[in-house]
Design a protein around this motif. Sequence first.
Motif, PDB file in Angstrom:
ATOM      1  N   PRO A 392       0.866  -1.195   0.000  1.00  0.00           N
ATOM      2  CA  PRO A 392       0.000   0.000   0.000  1.00  0.00           C
ATOM      3  C   PRO A 392       0.904   1.247   0.000  1.00  0.00           C
ATOM      4  CG  PRO A 392      -0.599  -1.504   1.781  1.00  0.00           C
ATOM      5  CD  PRO A 392       0.692  -2.001   1.210  1.00  0.00           C
ATOM      6  N   ASN A 393       0.503   2.277  -0.737  1.00  0.00           N
ATOM      7  CA  ASN A 393       1.434   3.386  -0.934  1.00  0.00           C
ATOM      8  C   ASN A 393       1.812   4.109   0.352  1.00  0.00           C
ATOM      9  OD1 ASN A 393      -1.262   4.585  -0.956  1.00  0.00           O
ATOM     10  ND2 ASN A 393      -0.197   6.461  -1.521  1.00  0.00           N
ATOM     11  N   GLN A 394       0.873   4.164   1.324  1.00  0.00           N
ATOM     12  CA  GLN A 394       1.209   4.860   2.578  1.00  0.00           C
ATOM     13  C   GLN A 394       2.348   4.136   3.298  1.00  0.00           C
ATOM     14  OE1 GLN A 394       0.431   7.770   3.433  1.00  0.00           O
ATOM     15  NE2 GLN A 394      -1.306   8.171   2.086  1.00  0.00           N
ATOM     16  N   GLU A 395       2.316   2.816   3.219  1.00  0.00           N
ATOM     17  CA  GLU A 395       3.370   2.016   3.829  1.00  0.00           C
ATOM     18  C   GLU A 395       4.668   2.166   3.032  1.00  0.00           C
ATOM     19  OE1 GLU A 395       3.729  -2.696   4.624  1.00  0.00           O
ATOM     20  OE2 GLU A 395       1.720  -1.826   4.855  1.00  0.00           O
ATOM     21  N   ALA A 396       4.500   2.150   1.718  1.00  0.00           N
ATOM     22  CA  ALA A 396       5.658   2.277   0.837  1.00  0.00           C
ATOM     23  C   ALA A 396       6.367   3.607   1.039  1.00  0.00           C
ATOM     24  CB  ALA A 396       5.232   2.130  -0.614  1.00  0.00           C
ATOM     25  N   LYS A 397       5.581   4.625   1.308  1.00  0.00           N
ATOM     26  CA  LYS A 397       6.132   5.971   1.505  1.00  0.00           C
ATOM     27  C   LYS A 397       7.215   5.938   2.591  1.00  0.00           C
ATOM     28  CE  LYS A 397       3.283   9.689   1.463  1.00  0.00           C
ATOM     29  NZ  LYS A 397       2.267  10.605   2.011  1.00  0.00           N
ATOM     30  N   ILE A 398       6.904   5.252   3.684  1.00  0.00           N
ATOM     31  CA  ILE A 398       7.843   5.170   4.806  1.00  0.00           C
ATOM     32  C   ILE A 398       9.034   4.284   4.437  1.00  0.00           C
ATOM     33  CG2 ILE A 398       8.105   4.425   7.207  1.00  0.00           C
ATOM     34  CD1 ILE A 398       4.942   4.920   7.352  1.00  0.00           C
ATOM     35  N   LYS A 399       8.725   3.122   3.839  1.00  0.00           N
ATOM     36  CA  LYS A 399       9.785   2.161   3.512  1.00  0.00           C
ATOM     37  C   LYS A 399      10.766   2.741   2.498  1.00  0.00           C
ATOM     38  CE  LYS A 399       8.353  -1.996   5.392  1.00  0.00           C
ATOM     39  NZ  LYS A 399       7.256  -2.939   5.236  1.00  0.00           N
ATOM     40  N   ILE A 400      10.217   3.436   1.507  1.00  0.00           N
ATOM     41  CA  ILE A 400      11.076   4.016   0.478  1.00  0.00           C
ATOM     42  C   ILE A 400      11.989   5.074   1.086  1.00  0.00           C
ATOM     43  CG2 ILE A 400      11.095   5.464  -1.616  1.00  0.00           C
ATOM     44  CD1 ILE A 400       8.606   3.936  -2.552  1.00  0.00           C
ATOM     45  N   ALA A 401      11.419   5.879   1.988  1.00  0.00           N
ATOM     46  CA  ALA A 401      12.224   6.923   2.634  1.00  0.00           C
ATOM     47  C   ALA A 401      13.375   6.300   3.415  1.00  0.00           C
ATOM     48  CB  ALA A 401      11.340   7.773   3.545  1.00  0.00           C
ATOM     49  N   GLU A 402      13.062   5.259   4.165  1.00  0.00           N
ATOM     50  CA  GLU A 402      14.100   4.574   4.957  1.00  0.00           C
ATOM     51  C   GLU A 402      15.184   3.998   4.042  1.00  0.00           C
ATOM     52  OE1 GLU A 402      11.834   1.692   7.097  1.00  0.00           O
ATOM     53  OE2 GLU A 402      11.216   3.124   8.665  1.00  0.00           O
ATOM     54  N   TRP A 403      14.725   3.372   2.994  1.00  0.00           N
ATOM     55  CA  TRP A 403      15.634   2.721   2.044  1.00  0.00           C
ATOM     56  C   TRP A 403      16.557   3.757   1.395  1.00  0.00           C
ATOM     57  CZ3 TRP A 403      15.054   2.952  -3.547  1.00  0.00           C
ATOM     58  CH2 TRP A 403      15.915   2.094  -4.238  1.00  0.00           C
ATOM     59  N   MET A 404      15.976   4.924   1.032  1.00  0.00           N
ATOM     60  CA  MET A 404      16.793   5.950   0.393  1.00  0.00           C
ATOM     61  C   MET A 404      17.821   6.510   1.366  1.00  0.00           C
ATOM     62  SD  MET A 404      14.534   8.048  -2.380  1.00  0.00           S
ATOM     63  CE  MET A 404      13.194   8.497  -1.351  1.00  0.00           C
ATOM     64  N   GLU A 405      17.431   6.633   2.624  1.00  0.00           N
ATOM     65  CA  GLU A 405      18.385   7.107   3.632  1.00  0.00           C
ATOM     66  C   GLU A 405      19.553   6.134   3.770  1.00  0.00           C
ATOM     67  OE1 GLU A 405      16.365   8.095   7.310  1.00  0.00           O
ATOM     68  OE2 GLU A 405      16.556  10.228   6.825  1.00  0.00           O
ATOM     69  N   GLU A 406      19.203   4.847   3.804  1.00  0.00           N
ATOM     70  CA  GLU A 406      20.240   3.815   3.912  1.00  0.00           C
ATOM     71  C   GLU A 406      21.220   3.899   2.753  1.00  0.00           C
ATOM     72  OE1 GLU A 406      18.595  -0.147   4.282  1.00  0.00           O
ATOM     73  OE2 GLU A 406      17.418   0.581   6.008  1.00  0.00           O
ATOM     74  N   LYS A 407      20.669   4.082   1.577  1.00  0.00           N
ATOM     75  CA  LYS A 407      21.506   4.126   0.389  1.00  0.00           C
ATOM     76  C   LYS A 407      22.178   5.481   0.172  1.00  0.00           C
ATOM     77  CE  LYS A 407      20.716   2.182  -3.447  1.00  0.00           C
ATOM     78  NZ  LYS A 407      20.153   1.793  -4.771  1.00  0.00           N
ATOM     79  N   GLY A 408      21.831   6.438   1.003  1.00  0.00           N
ATOM     80  CA  GLY A 408      22.430   7.764   0.891  1.00  0.00           C
ATOM     81  C   GLY A 408      21.952   8.555  -0.308  1.00  0.00           C
ATOM     82  N   ILE A 409      20.784   8.236  -0.833  1.00  0.00           N
ATOM     83  CA  ILE A 409      20.281   8.993  -1.983  1.00  0.00           C
ATOM     84  C   ILE A 409      19.134   9.918  -1.588  1.00  0.00           C
ATOM     85  CG2 ILE A 409      21.017   7.336  -3.736  1.00  0.00           C
ATOM     86  CD1 ILE A 409      18.236   6.135  -3.652  1.00  0.00           C
ATOM     87  N   GLY A 410      18.831   9.933  -0.306  1.00  0.00           N
ATOM     88  CA  GLY A 410      17.759  10.830   0.155  1.00  0.00           C
ATOM     89  C   GLY A 410      17.839  10.999   1.656  1.00  0.00           C
ATOM     90  N   LYS A 411      17.111  11.996   2.142  1.00  0.00           N
ATOM     91  CA  LYS A 411      17.138  12.242   3.577  1.00  0.00           C
ATOM     92  C   LYS A 411      15.761  12.748   3.991  1.00  0.00           C
ATOM     93  CE  LYS A 411      20.448  14.184   6.849  1.00  0.00           C
ATOM     94  NZ  LYS A 411      19.660  14.408   7.996  1.00  0.00           N
TER      95      LYS A 411
END
Length: 814
Positions: A392-411
């Motif tokens: 579900p996109n609301q869940e994905a919103k959080i997961k994607i943010a976390e994932w991008m932080e891990e990869k250093g491509i977002g904050k």
Amino acid sequence: MSYPFKEIEKKWQRYWQEERIFRVKPHPKKKKFYLLEMFPYPSGKLHMGHIRNYTIGDVYARFKMMQGYNVLHPMGFDAFGQPAENAAIKNRTHPAIWTYKCIDWMKKELKEMGFSYDWEREVSTCDSEYYKWNQWIFLRFFEKGLVYKKPAQVNWCPDCSTTLADEEVIEGKCWRCSKEIIQKDLEQWFLKITAYQDELLEDLEKLSNWPERVLTMQKNWLGKSEGVEIYFRLKNREEIIPVFTTRADTIFGATYISLAPEHPLVKEIIGDNQKDVLDFIERAKKKSKIIRTSEDIEKEGIFTGSYAINPVNEEIIPIWVADYVLLEYGTGAIMAVPSHDQRDFLFAKEHNLPIKIVIQDPEKPYLRSEDLIEAYEGDGIQINSGQFDGLPNQEAKIKIAEWMEEKGIGKRKEFWRLRDWLISRQRYWGTPIPIIYCKSCGTVPVLDGDLPVILPQKAPFTGKGGSPLSKVKEFLETKCPKCNLKALRETDTMATFFDSSWYFLRFCSPKFNKTPFSKKETKYWMPVDQYIGGIEHAILHLLYSRFFIKFLRDTGLLEFDEPFEKLLTQGMVLKDGQVMSKSKGNVIDPDTIINKYGCDTLRLFILFAAPPQDQLEWSDRGIGGASRFLNRIWKLTKIKSLKLKIKNLEEKDLLNLKKKTHQAIKRVTEDIENFKFNTAISKIMELVNQIYSLQSVAYSKNREVREAIKTIVLLLSPFTPHICEEMWQELGYGKSILKTKWPSYDEALIKEEMITYVIQVNGKVRSKIEVPLDITEEELKEKVLSDEKIKKWTEEREIKRFIFVPNRLVNIVL
RNA sequence: GGGCGAGUGGUGGAACGGGAUACACGAUGGACUUAAAAUCCAUUGGCCGCAAGGCCGUAAGGGUUCGAAUCCCUUCUCGCCCACCA
């Protein structure tokens, strides 16, 4: 013949003034109440909006006084500002002369309305005794690093070579010379209100007695949004473009990037079509402010010639410049997701950019990009999103943010809509900013001991050629406080919102001369218990005041967090459904009403015609009605001369009158407390009608009638104080009604022994019966079913339910 | 476009989920007056009825409830505030 209101009103206004009846001091034993109405800008005359605002406040102030509170009810003038300067330019006079003339006039009008102000506390913000403390507070901000200078765009008229306020720009042109205005960067002073943004938002929760909509407006103004800053690499280049989004769940659907026309990177990355892009940017810059007001404008843009790489899937996407992207918000760059953002969608359609769906609505048939007729902005399930597909996109919103932080491509980041507060004005009629520029020492604050920096009397008021203060040599040239060498003063003055952000503190100790306010007095009086004013100040003034309080608290001068405990925003005064305004020519001048009917009548009408929060429709006939009512009660004091029929009052009538009197006390008290003045007045009217219906002239012999009349005068006195004072004296109760305690009621008297039950059959009223108060359900049922009218309906039908609401009604369901 | 609020007699407006239209304005009729004004009294949501009484009525439609102007959903209209807010 009307009652002699002219005489009476003058008499009591003089009495209140001579007895200094509204003067207050902190009192160790009395409970304080600080009632404040927003002080006016002295524009010349009071208009109906002012009259309404101050009448509402006056009722409450007088009510609280009679309840025994120690009431602080001050008034002053927000006296700096452009209109004075403009009037000065037009009439070739001095802003100070114009302003003080207006103040005198308005003060006279305020006094003619009989408002209960402690005039000994009056302040005017243009007085150096006041603005000295503006400068003092500015220096405290300066010390804490909360005030700074930076370039900012201002409206600039090339012909008059001066800055203009937004209100002075009419359809993009100078209000005086009609020359097209331009945006110009000037060094301006800013207050760092953003340093308090978190607290300003959080503390809104403490303001439970503010109207919901004001809280919402403040919240939106602060505009906190949580999202992710995503870093897009450029193709074949070093630079990185950060974009901000609240919709990280749509990142896989980004098909291009848009930069604001003013974005610094644009010029760096332009490809072959350099000229076209630069032209576009120039056009966009010019139109921005003017076009902003018009609706549904085409979303224009141009391709820069460069590409960026989407960090989540390495897709190569074009970089555009688009005028719907604002430099001031976020990072000035967006990732565009046409499938899930309507603006991006329109832009993509216009410029033939690809559209890629990454969220599917589970309720609807499967959507394809080609079929989209508008962006899908709702929730759904992720597709085309790599490992996040199916979430579900609301869940994905959080997961994607976390994932991008891990990869250093977002904050993950917070963004606020709130900007720092620009307080510089290139104007004369304001508080000089206490700063000195020295060649060797740089920007140096004026020493506390050198305050106030006096606004020089003489300055050129031409409205042309920049800040007037910069042309006053004696003002401009000074010595550096540090090195004592020649230096120049700052010539900007402060925005007047600065003045009004703390005036309520000055009222607590208006003559105090060590700091802006006495800590001790402020501790006693503050916070303001009830603040009353127009909704137009719901955002800026209230927000700035809240900010000042928090800042002053942090300097140790105050010990509380919020300045205004309760807030009432009064409605506007309309005539024929439109706001009263000079341009519409539908203005009613309070003066003419006061002359014809007296101020009590005006007050009564304004209070009776609508609840304070609602719009008020002006009615000449309504004024007549209010006047008639006052004449009607006036006659109650002259009852002996009335040729009403004498009737021997029965015991029953008298008891009933007594009960009505006490009921009126209860309900009027509650209604005033809740600012339901219109219904409070209607209840007093009912009591008056009750007395008239008895047609009794025997008032002096009759305790009950006497008490009823006494009560009417007391209850009405906050609304129409002059006539009530006079009646009070006439009835022989002593000198001033203000020294009398607000009446209390006897609970036992109000209680009814008999009560009327409404009898419904299938929800429709069919009968009423009067029964003793504490009748049981069984007893009542028996009575009801033997009632002739009810029998008619219930005969030969089955009673399914018998609903019994104690002391109110029964409903028989057949 | 977003947020908030509001839609009740001829008018301004009342009504803790329990008597719709308090109070006032206006209108009509009456008393007083040579007359008018002022004042006082009465009537005043619509329809049917001689009346008793009945039916219908709170922007429109639906729902919850014994009972809705009030609570919920949809739509419409008006007002205010914010607005290319990522």
